[in-house]
Design a protein around this motif. Structure first.
Motif, PDB file in Angstrom:
ATOM      1  N   GLY A 584       2.928   7.564  -7.068  1.00 12.41           N
ATOM      2  CA  GLY A 584       4.113   6.936  -6.511  1.00 12.41           C
ATOM      3  C   GLY A 584       3.834   6.116  -5.262  1.00 12.41           C
ATOM      4  O   GLY A 584       2.818   5.430  -5.162  1.00 12.41           O
ATOM      5  N   PHE A 585       4.736   6.223  -4.266  1.00 10.15           N
ATOM      6  CA  PHE A 585       4.669   5.364  -3.086  1.00 10.15           C
ATOM      7  C   PHE A 585       4.768   6.149  -1.782  1.00 10.15           C
ATOM      8  O   PHE A 585       5.188   5.617  -0.750  1.00 10.15           O
ATOM      9  CB  PHE A 585       5.772   4.299  -3.141  1.00 10.15           C
ATOM     10  CG  PHE A 585       7.165   4.879  -3.287  1.00 10.15           C
ATOM     11  CD1 PHE A 585       7.964   5.135  -2.187  1.00 10.15           C
ATOM     12  CD2 PHE A 585       7.675   5.173  -4.548  1.00 10.15           C
ATOM     13  CE1 PHE A 585       9.238   5.656  -2.311  1.00 10.15           C
ATOM     14  CE2 PHE A 585       8.955   5.694  -4.694  1.00 10.15           C
ATOM     15  CZ  PHE A 585       9.740   5.945  -3.571  1.00 10.15           C
ATOM     16  N   ASN A 586       4.369   7.416  -1.804  1.00  9.42           N
ATOM     17  CA  ASN A 586       4.439   8.254  -0.612  1.00  9.42           C
ATOM     18  C   ASN A 586       3.224   8.001   0.274  1.00  9.42           C
ATOM     19  O   ASN A 586       2.098   8.356  -0.086  1.00  9.42           O
ATOM     20  CB  ASN A 586       4.494   9.729  -1.027  1.00  9.42           C
ATOM     21  CG  ASN A 586       4.688  10.649   0.166  1.00  9.42           C
ATOM     22  OD1 ASN A 586       4.692  10.214   1.318  1.00  9.42           O
ATOM     23  ND2 ASN A 586       4.857  11.937  -0.114  1.00  9.42           N
ATOM     24  N   PRO A 587       3.418   7.414   1.464  1.00  5.48           N
ATOM     25  CA  PRO A 587       2.272   7.129   2.336  1.00  5.48           C
ATOM     26  C   PRO A 587       1.594   8.395   2.857  1.00  5.48           C
ATOM     27  O   PRO A 587       0.437   8.337   3.281  1.00  5.48           O
ATOM     28  CB  PRO A 587       2.899   6.316   3.485  1.00  5.48           C
ATOM     29  CG  PRO A 587       4.341   6.714   3.488  1.00  5.48           C
ATOM     30  CD  PRO A 587       4.696   6.988   2.056  1.00  5.48           C
ATOM     31  N   GLY A 588       2.314   9.515   2.799  1.00  4.00           N
ATOM     32  CA  GLY A 588       1.718  10.760   3.240  1.00  4.00           C
ATOM     33  C   GLY A 588       0.705  11.309   2.254  1.00  4.00           C
ATOM     34  O   GLY A 588      -0.134  12.137   2.613  1.00  4.00           O
ATOM     35  N   ALA A 589       0.764  10.841   1.000  1.00  2.00           N
ATOM     36  CA  ALA A 589      -0.152  11.335  -0.033  1.00  2.00           C
ATOM     37  C   ALA A 589      -1.156  10.276  -0.484  1.00  2.00           C
ATOM     38  O   ALA A 589      -2.055  10.561  -1.262  1.00  2.00           O
ATOM     39  CB  ALA A 589       0.654  11.825  -1.239  1.00  2.00           C
ATOM     40  N   ILE A 590      -0.986   9.050   0.004  1.00  2.00           N
ATOM     41  CA  ILE A 590      -1.852   7.939  -0.410  1.00  2.00           C
ATOM     42  C   ILE A 590      -2.552   7.364   0.810  1.00  2.00           C
ATOM     43  O   ILE A 590      -1.912   6.990   1.798  1.00  2.00           O
ATOM     44  CB  ILE A 590      -1.017   6.843  -1.118  1.00  2.00           C
ATOM     45  CG1 ILE A 590      -0.353   7.398  -2.389  1.00  2.00           C
ATOM     46  CG2 ILE A 590      -1.898   5.641  -1.466  1.00  2.00           C
ATOM     47  CD1 ILE A 590       0.628   6.450  -3.028  1.00  2.00           C
ATOM     48  N   LYS A 591      -3.872   7.277   0.736  1.00  2.00           N
ATOM     49  CA  LYS A 591      -4.653   6.750   1.855  1.00  2.00           C
ATOM     50  C   LYS A 591      -4.711   5.223   1.858  1.00  2.00           C
ATOM     51  O   LYS A 591      -4.942   4.598   2.874  1.00  2.00           O
ATOM     52  CB  LYS A 591      -6.069   7.321   1.811  1.00  2.00           C
ATOM     53  CG  LYS A 591      -6.125   8.842   2.047  1.00  2.00           C
ATOM     54  CD  LYS A 591      -7.550   9.342   2.028  1.00  2.00           C
ATOM     55  CE  LYS A 591      -7.595  10.858   2.255  1.00  2.00           C
ATOM     56  NZ  LYS A 591      -8.986  11.373   2.221  1.00  2.00           N
ATOM     57  N   ASP A 592      -4.516   4.617   0.678  1.00  2.00           N
ATOM     58  CA  ASP A 592      -4.561   3.152   0.593  1.00  2.00           C
ATOM     59  C   ASP A 592      -3.409   2.528   1.370  1.00  2.00           C
ATOM     60  O   ASP A 592      -2.328   3.126   1.499  1.00  2.00           O
ATOM     61  CB  ASP A 592      -4.463   2.703  -0.871  1.00  2.00           C
ATOM     62  CG  ASP A 592      -5.623   3.199  -1.711  1.00  2.00           C
ATOM     63  OD1 ASP A 592      -6.755   3.205  -1.198  1.00  2.00           O
ATOM     64  OD2 ASP A 592      -5.387   3.571  -2.878  1.00  2.00           O
ATOM     65  N   GLN A 608       6.135   6.536   6.791  1.00  2.00           N
ATOM     66  CA  GLN A 608       6.710   7.803   6.352  1.00  2.00           C
ATOM     67  C   GLN A 608       8.214   7.824   6.584  1.00  2.00           C
ATOM     68  O   GLN A 608       8.969   8.416   5.813  1.00  2.00           O
ATOM     69  CB  GLN A 608       6.042   8.968   7.102  1.00  2.00           C
ATOM     70  CG  GLN A 608       6.322  10.334   6.480  1.00  2.00           C
ATOM     71  CD  GLN A 608       5.736  10.480   5.091  1.00  2.00           C
ATOM     72  OE1 GLN A 608       4.589  10.119   4.854  1.00  2.00           O
ATOM     73  NE2 GLN A 608       6.523  10.993   4.150  1.00  2.00           N
ATOM     74  N   GLU A 609       8.650   7.126   7.654  1.00  2.00           N
ATOM     75  CA  GLU A 609      10.088   7.067   7.939  1.00  2.00           C
ATOM     76  C   GLU A 609      10.827   6.319   6.831  1.00  2.00           C
ATOM     77  O   GLU A 609      11.910   6.741   6.399  1.00  2.00           O
ATOM     78  CB  GLU A 609      10.317   6.369   9.293  1.00  2.00           C
ATOM     79  CG  GLU A 609       9.913   7.174  10.512  1.00  2.00           C
ATOM     80  CD  GLU A 609       8.409   7.226  10.712  1.00  2.00           C
ATOM     81  OE1 GLU A 609       7.695   6.387  10.100  1.00  2.00           O
ATOM     82  OE2 GLU A 609       7.941   8.113  11.447  1.00  2.00           O
TER      83      GLU A 609
END
Length: 621
Positions: A584-592, A608-609
Motif C-alpha cells: 500500500g502507501f503507508n510511509p511507516g512500513a515503506i522505506k522508499d 505519516q500525518e
C-alpha cells in the motif's frame, strides 16, 4: 386400502414443503425467481420470432402508443412526454439523414455526450435508422478519444456542444479519416464540424418507416460500450440486440413496476446507465429523472421533489450517501427499491439503518460477460444467488487461481481445478449458444485473451471473467477481488497499462508499474504507481501532476507514487504487483520515497500525518 394410500399421499404432499424448506430455506424464493426468469425468457423468445425483429426502439414506440402523454424524462426543470421524445428523435433522425445521405442501416455512429436529453433523442434516432451506436466516455480526450472512435469503424461522430473543445483537439486526425462531425449547436463556425441543432429545428417530426431497420436481427450489434483492459486503452465491447434485451430485463427481475419513477444519474455511456437504466426504464414504460452527475447533497432532495421510487447505484454512491451529514428527514422519501452493484456489506447495513426499509437488489455482471447473478433475497454482502434454473441455464465454475503467475492452477492432466464450496476462485463460464461471448470490436487479440481453452475437458471453451468470487453452501455469491491489469475507482475501470504508458512519457521516469491499492472506508482501489527514475534525474512532482491532469480523467490519475531503484519482474518479465498492492502507501512500513497527489500542490512527500488523516477518514479521496 385406497383410503390409506390417499391419506399417505396427502401426508407426503403436506410434509414435502417442510422437507424442501429444511434442505433449502430459500426454496420458495428460488421458485419465485425461476418463474420470473421463465416468464422473461418466454418474452425474449417471442421477440426473436417477430419479423422484422422487435427491438428496444419498437418497445419504446409501443409505450408511446400506450401512454403518449406520460412523462418520459425530467431534466433540469423540463419535462418530456413519451410522445415528445418520439417526435424529437424523429427530427434528429431526419436531420442526420438529410445531412448525411449515406447514414443507413448497419452504419456505426459514435455519440460523445454527457447525460442530457439530446443524448437520448439521438440514440433513439439512430436505432430508428438501424444504426449501431458507439457510446464514447465524455471524460476521455486526445489519444484515448481517437482510439475509442476508431476501433469501432465509425465514420460519423455526433457530439454535445459543451464537448466542442475536445473535438477540436482531434479534428485534424478525424478529417484525415474522412469522418463527418456533427455538433449539437445552431452555428459552429469551425471548418470540419457541422452544426446540427439548426437542422433538427427544420426537420419533420413524422414517424420513420420500420423498413429502415428491417434487416436487423438478434445477433446484429446494437451498441459498442467501452471497458478498460490490459491493452492500456479501452476496448469496445460488442452489445448485440439480444444482450441489450437481457440487460434491460433487470428492472423486471428486480420488481420494478409500471408506475415507478427512477432516478438516473449514472453515465449513459456505461452499461449500468444505458442498459439497466435507460433501456430498463423503456422496457417498463416508466418515468426517468435524469441528472447530469451524481450529487450527494442534492440526492434525497431530488428524490423527494420528484417522488422517486427506484434508484440505481454503484457501491461508491452508497458510501457517499452514508458519509453525507445526517438529517432529520433522511427517511422522508418514497424510494422502495435500489438496483446496482458493488456495495460493501458494512455500507449496505449502514444505508438501510439510516435511510429506511429499501429493498436492495445487488447484481453481478460484466459489460462483455456471458453470465449474471442477482441477489433477489437481499442478503447483505452477496452479489447474487444460485438456483436450480440458473444452474441449468449457465455452465460455470470457480477455479483455483495463482495470483503470482496470474493464471488458473491446472492439475497434472492440464485441466483447471474447481475450488470447494465456500472458497474463493476465478469465475469461468462456458461459451455456448445460450451463453455467447461476442468479444471486442476490431480487437481479436483481446477477445482471445478472455477465452480459456481445455478447462475441464479437451476442446472446451470458457469465458474468463477476471473476477474472484466465492459461493457459500446456500448458493449466495460474494465478490472477492478483480484480477489482471484493471482496477475500479470512483465507479470507473482504470487500465494500469494506459496510465503507465503516460507516465513513461515524462523525461524523468525510466519504468512505471501502476496498480490499485485499498483505502480504508472506500470501495474499489485507488491508483498508485511505483516508478524507477532515469539516472541522474530527480522526481518532478509538479510536472508529472500537470501531465496526468492533461491526459487522464481524475479517477485514473495515480494518487500515490513510490520511487524504487528497481522494479521487480517475474520470470517472464511481467511486473510484479501483488506485493506492492499489499504494501500500500503507508510511509511507516515503506522505506522508499512516497509522494501524494494534492489537487492544488501536485505530488508532495507522503507523511505519516497524511497517511493517518486518510486512514481515519479525515482526508477524503
Amino acid at each position: 386400502m385406497i383410503t390409506f394410500l390417499l391419506c399417505a399421499v396427502f401426508t407426503l404432499l403436506a410434509i414435502l414443503p417442510l422437507v424442501l424448506y429444511a434442505r433449502n430455506r430459500y426454496f420458495i424464493d428460488d421458485l419465485r425467481q425461476a418463474f420470473t426468469m421463465l416468464r422473461i425468457g418466454k418474452r425474449l423468445v417471442s421477440y426473436k420470432k417477430q419479423k422484422p425483429l422487435y427491438t428496444i426502439v419498437d418497445r419504446f414506440l409501443d409505450k408511446v402508443t400506450e401512454h403518449p402523454h406520460k412523462t418520459f424524462i425530467v431534466f433540469e426543470g423540463s419535462r418530456f412526454t413519451y410522445s415528445q421524445a418520439d417526435k424529437e428523435s424523429n427530427r434528429v433522425a431526419r436531420a442526420l439523414q438529410a445531412a448525411h445521405g449515406g447514414l443507413e442501416e448497419g452504419a456505426t455512429v459514435a455519440l460523445f455526450f454527457g447525460n442530457e436529453p439530446d443524448f437520448v433523442w439521438t440514440w433513439l434516432a439512430l436505432l430508428k435508422l438501424g444504426c449501431t451506436v458507439s457510446l464514447l466516455n465524455s471524460n476521455i480526450r486526445t489519444k484515448s478519444l481517437l482510439h475509442c472512435f476508431s476501433c469501432c469503424a465509425a465514420k460519423v461522430l455526433v457530439a454535445a456542444a459543451d464537448l466542442r473543445a475536445a473535438i477540436e483537439e482531434v479534428l485534424p486526425t478525424l478529417q484525415e479519416q474522412g469522418v463527418r462531425v456533427f455538433l449539437f449547436s445552431e452555428d459552429c463556425g469551425v471548418k470540419g464540424i457541422e452544426s446540427l441543432s439548426d437542422k433538427i429545428q427544420q426537420a419533420s417530426d413524422q414517424p420513420l418507416s420500420p423498413q429502415l431497420r428491417s434487416n436487423i436481427n438478434m445477433k446484429s450489434p446494437a451498441l459498442y460500450i467501452y471497458t478498460s483492459g490490459t491493452t492500456g486503452l479501452p476496448k469496445a465491447a460488442t452489445i448485440n440486440h439480444e444482450r441489450l434485451w437481457q440487460s434491460s430485463f433487470m428492472h423486471a427481475i428486480s420488481g420494478v413496476r409500471s408506475d415507478d419513477i427512477i432516478y438516473l444519474y449514472l453515465p449513459l455511456y456505461h452499461s449500468s446507465g444505458m442498459l439497466m437504466g435507460l433501456c430498463g426504464a423503456i422496457n417498463e414504460g416508466i418515468t426517468i429523472i435524469l441528472r447530469r452527475k451524481f450529487s450527494a447533497s442534492n440526492y434525497w432532495n431530488d428524490c423527494r421533489k420528484h417522488n422517486v421510487t427506484v434508484i440505481q447505484y454503484i457501491g461508491e454512491i452508497m458510501r457517499y450517501l452514508c458519509n453525507s451529514p445526517q438529517r432529520d428527514n433522511d427517511r422522508d422519501h418514497k424510494v422502495r427499491l435500489a438496483i446496482g452493484n458493488g456495495v460493501r456489506a458494512d455500507t449496505w447495513a449502514e444505508f438501510l439503518h439510516r435511510f429506511g426499509d429499501i429493498k436492495i437488489c445487488e447484481c453481478y455482471g460484466a459489460t462483455e460477460g456471458n453470465i449474471g447473478f442477482v441477489n433477489y433475497i437481499g442478503k447483505i454482502g452477496a452479489v447474487g444467488k444460485e438456483n436450480f434454473l440458473h444452474k441449468m441455464t449457465f455452465s460455470y465454475a470457480l477455479v483455483m487461481y495463482d495470483t503470482e503467475k496470474e493464471e488458473p492452477v491446472r492439475d497434472s492432466r492440464g485441466f483447471c481445478i474447481k475450488v470447494p464450496s465456500g472458497e474463493t476462485g476465478l469465475l469461468v463460464v462456458k461459451i455456448g449458444e445460450r451463453t455467447p461471448f461476442t468479444g471486442y470490436a476490431k480487437n481479436k487479440q483481446q477477445t482471445e485473451k478472455k477465452k480459456l481453452r481445455d478447462v475441464f475437458v479437451k476442446g472446451d471453451l470458457y469465458f474468463n471473467s477476471g473476477d474472484l468470487l466465492r459461493i457459500d453452501n446456500e448458493g449466495f455469491v460474494f465478490f472477492q477481488d478483480r484480477i489482471g491489469d484493471t482496477f475500479r475507482w470512483k465507479g470507473e475501470n482504470v487500465a494500469t497499462t494506459e496510465v503507465a504508458d503516460l507516465l513513461l512519457m515524462m523525461d524523468c521516469i525510466e519504468e512505471a508499474n501502476v496498480y490499485g491499492v485499498k483505502v480504508p472506508g472506500h470501495e474499489g482501489r485507488i491508483g498508485m504507481a511505483s516508478v524507477m527514475l532515469k539516472e541522474n534525474m530527480d522526481f518532478d512532482g509538479k510536472a508529472i501532476h500537470q501531465h496526468v491532469k492533461d491526459y487522464l480523467p481524475s479517477y485514473a490519475r495515480p494518487r500515490f507514487i513510490r520511487i524504487q531503484h528497481d522494479l521487480e519482474v517475474t520470470g517472464t518479465f511481467k511486473q510484479k504487483k501483488v506485493k506492492l498492492t499489499e504494501e500500500g502507501f503507508n510511509p511507516g512500513a515503506i522505506k522508499d520515497p512516497l509522494f501524494f497527489l494534492e489537487d492544488k500542490e501536485g505530488y508532495v512527500p507522503m507523511t505519516q500525518e497524511l497517511y493517518n488523516a486518510i486512514a481515519d477518514g479525515i482526508l477524503r479521496l
